[in-house]
Write an enzyme that holds these catalytic residues in place. Structure first.
Site, PDB file in Angstrom:
ATOM      1  N   HIS A 197      92.778  40.693  35.183  1.00 10.68           N
ATOM      2  CA  HIS A 197      93.647  39.887  34.330  1.00 10.68           C
ATOM      3  C   HIS A 197      93.807  40.521  32.960  1.00 10.68           C
ATOM      4  O   HIS A 197      94.194  39.844  31.998  1.00 10.68           O
ATOM      5  CB  HIS A 197      93.085  38.466  34.222  1.00 10.68           C
ATOM      6  N   GLU A 234      78.422  61.521  27.128  1.00 14.78           N
ATOM      7  CA  GLU A 234      77.510  62.262  26.254  1.00 14.78           C
ATOM      8  C   GLU A 234      76.961  63.484  27.011  1.00 14.78           C
ATOM      9  O   GLU A 234      76.693  64.523  26.430  1.00 14.78           O
ATOM     10  CB  GLU A 234      76.365  61.374  25.754  1.00 14.78           C
ATOM     11  N   LYS A 275      63.381  57.441  20.776  1.00 20.51           N
ATOM     12  CA  LYS A 275      62.742  58.684  21.206  1.00 20.51           C
ATOM     13  C   LYS A 275      62.227  59.450  19.985  1.00 20.51           C
ATOM     14  O   LYS A 275      61.102  59.910  19.956  1.00 20.51           O
ATOM     15  CB  LYS A 275      63.741  59.518  22.011  1.00 20.51           C
ATOM     16  N   GLU A 329      70.048  53.845  12.502  1.00 17.18           N
ATOM     17  CA  GLU A 329      70.322  52.452  12.860  1.00 17.18           C
ATOM     18  C   GLU A 329      69.032  51.725  13.243  1.00 17.18           C
ATOM     19  O   GLU A 329      68.766  50.606  12.800  1.00 17.18           O
ATOM     20  CB  GLU A 329      71.298  52.388  14.052  1.00 17.18           C
ATOM     21  N   GLY A 356      67.437  61.009  26.257  1.00 18.98           N
ATOM     22  CA  GLY A 356      67.616  59.617  25.850  1.00 18.98           C
ATOM     23  C   GLY A 356      68.395  58.800  26.880  1.00 18.98           C
ATOM     24  O   GLY A 356      68.008  57.691  27.248  1.00 18.98           O
ATOM     25  N   ARG A 357      69.486  59.352  27.381  1.00 15.35           N
ATOM     26  CA  ARG A 357      70.342  58.596  28.312  1.00 15.35           C
ATOM     27  C   ARG A 357      69.779  58.577  29.732  1.00 15.35           C
ATOM     28  O   ARG A 357      70.391  58.005  30.626  1.00 15.35           O
ATOM     29  CB  ARG A 357      71.769  59.138  28.264  1.00 15.35           C
ATOM     30  N   LYS A 395      76.562  62.121  11.803  1.00 15.24           N
ATOM     31  CA  LYS A 395      75.317  61.640  11.174  1.00 15.24           C
ATOM     32  C   LYS A 395      75.129  62.308   9.814  1.00 15.24           C
ATOM     33  O   LYS A 395      74.799  61.653   8.832  1.00 15.24           O
ATOM     34  CB  LYS A 395      74.108  62.004  12.047  1.00 15.24           C
TER      35      LYS A 395
END
Ligand code: F6P
Length: 532
Positions: A373, A342, A199, A205, A256-257, A501
């Site tokens: 399991h 978030e 965005k 990253e 963003g999400r 950050k």
């Protein structure tokens, strides 16, 4: 928007506290079913593309009615309408929240012209790449993180049946070089398309991985970076500076999400094609309409959000486990972690005042039956009560009918076991060939007792299709909106990711130098060991 009455200051909240004290804390699901033959019908809901059974929830008619009053007293419907109307409800960033406009039909919502222009262009581009004989592309690497990764990374495997077989999708998100190294290992630049998804087009990253990808492309004989790199971003200028001129934009009113419906969905469109991508949008839009117009009493996202508040603030449950009984939905829990945690992991209200009540639970899970399991032991017999959400799909797309029956039976059985439990008396009457021959039978029975009365919700989908998946995701989005609105928090900012950050940027040069000045003792000590 002007701040509204806080949930804990409403009359309904006091009533819910009284209800929890008087009956809620002692509520017993087994008794509730014994007392009310109509419980399943009373607490199950129809919404577009799915059916929801809330009858195994710790809830009765009086509680649901008080929760609905809470929604009204917190002005929930007005707040929902404000979101759909494009009011700047993300007040700390001064932004509207209009991901619903991304899936509205042409002409049905604000920003329609821009939205459909980008959508049409993006889908035409996706189809041109999917024509692999002429595009030459066989591999797509999406480089993005958080909301620029988790949505496509969840949807593509979920819709595997709809994916084109000669076009493989890869996802690189982590700044850990192992991630991109593994993705690039067997690729050939001439057959590879990189989608740089960000965005902001500034995320550390993503930018680091994008540069590595470009270096790899050139070092391995790639020509024409302009053909092999595209960007999905709101920052077209930064993408151009990077050397990308095929860009698909979106807008600051898309969080963003909440962005998989926008250009960030390009990898999905590349995988499943234009008409399936449109069906995904249509499913989400159908859920938007359900949320927008259905009366609170039958409005599934609202009722789910209310139940979330009941569990978090009155029962004090700290987490919720998501168990999709469909292997394709294996990334759904990770996707929902960002969506809910978030959005609602906040400790101040819209006015910036510290909240006296709890907000986002921890969201976690694995697909069934794998989770059974691993951690289901704790769900059944641990000291914490953790509501579980089962997602069952009636019709599989494979031919292994027997496996599918087993899968469904397992999902139903787990929900049953959580609710019914097993008394010490029942356990004492069972033969247990695997038990120690010397153990006292009463002690053994206590080990084998299940308290039961553990709540779950079950969602049923007829089939996992682009449309039903779109509806399911939108259901979760709106449910998160509901609990966030009731808590009077801003579900659409994420200041909590900033500090780390900034500290990382300050630490980076120190990793290269031996300067540990100004650092706390622990960080300085660890840095020194890392530099050895
Ligand atoms: O983790 C913080 C965050 O801002 C998320 O909200 C977002 O989805 C992600 O980083 C990626 O941001 P961008 O798309 O700008 O690279």
């Amino acid at each position: 928007m002007k701040s509204v009455s806080r949930c804990d200051r409403t009359e309904a909240w006091s009533r819910l506290q009284a209800l929890h004290r008087s009956s809620g804390s002692r509520f017993d699901l087994r008794e509730a079913f014994a007392d009310d033959a109509g419980r399943f019908g009373r607490f199950s809901f129809e919404a577009p593309e799915l059916f929801a059974d809330l009858s195994k929830g710790l809830i009765d008619a009086a509680t649901l009615s008080a929760l609905i009053d809470l929604a009204r007293q917190c002005d929930l419907e007005r707040r929902r309408d404000a979101m759909f109307a494009g009011e700047p409800i993300n007040a700390s960033e001064g932004r509207a929240v209009l991901h619903t406009a991304l899936r509205a039909p042409r002409g049905a919502a604000a920003h329609g012209a821009e939205v459909h222009a980008v959508l049409d262009r993006m889908l035409a581009y996706a189809e041109s790449v999917r024509d692999t004989a002429s595009s030459g592309i066989r591999h797509v690497v999406n480089i993005g993180i958080g909301g620029s990764d988790l949505g496509p990374q969840m949807v593509v495997p979920a819709l595997d049946d709809y994916c084109q077989r000669d076009l493989r999708l890869h996802f690189v998100s982590n700044v850990d070089g192992h991630d991109i190294a593994a993705a690039l290992r067997d690729l050939n630049p001439a057959e590879t398309l990189f989608v740089i998804a960000s965005k902001t087009f500034t995320t550390q990253e993503t930018m680091a991985n994008a540069r590595i990808a470009r270096e790899w492309f050139i070092a391995n004989g790639g020509t024409d970076t302009r053909k092999h790199f595209v960007a999905t971003t709101t920052n077209i200028e930064a993408a151009a500076e990077f050397g990308i001129d095929t860009t698909f934009g979106f807008w600051d009113w898309v969080g963003g999400r909440y962005s998989l419906w926008s250009a960030i969905g390009l990898p999905i469109a590349l995988a499943i094609g234009a008409s399936n991508f449109r069906a995904l949008l249509d499913g989400a839009h159908a859920m938007d309409e359900h949320f927008r117009v259905t009366p609170i009493e039958r409005n599934l996202p609202i009722v789910l959000g209310l139940l979330d508040v009941w569990y978090r603030n009155f029962h004090g449950f700290t987490s919720r486990s998501v168990a999709p009984y469909h292997q394709g939905l294996r990334r759904l829990p990770a996707y929902l972690q960002q969506l809910e945690m978030e959005s609602n992991g906040k400790r101040v209200d819209l006015d910036g005042d510290a909240l006296p009540y709890a907000t986002s639970p921890v969201i976690w899970g694995e697909p069934g039956t794998n989770g059974q399991h691993a951690y289901f032991q704790m769900l059944h017999q641990g000291t914490d009560v953790i509501p579980v959400e089962f997602i069952l799909v009636r019709e599989p797309s494979h031919a292994h009918a027997d496996s599918h029956q087993k899968l469904l039976a397992n999902g139903l059985a787990q929900a049953q076991a959580l609710m019914l439990g097993k008394s010490a008396d029942e356990a004492a009457h069972e033969k247990v060939p695997t038990a120690s021959a010397t153990i006292d039978p009463q002690v053994l029975a206590r080990h084998r007792t299940f308290p039961g009365n553990r709540p779950s919700t079950t969602f049923l989908l007829d089939r996992l299709t682009p449309r039903s998946l779109g509806a399911l995701i939108a259901l979760y989005e709106h449910r998160v909106f509901v609990s966030g609105a009731l808590w009077n928090i801003n579900s659409f900012d994420q200041w909590g990711v900033e500090l780390g950050k900034a500290l990382c940027n300050a630490l980076l040069p120190k990793l290269a130098s031996s300067d540990v000045s100004g650092l706390d003792g622990s960080t300085a000590g660890l840095l020194a060991r890392l530099r050895r």
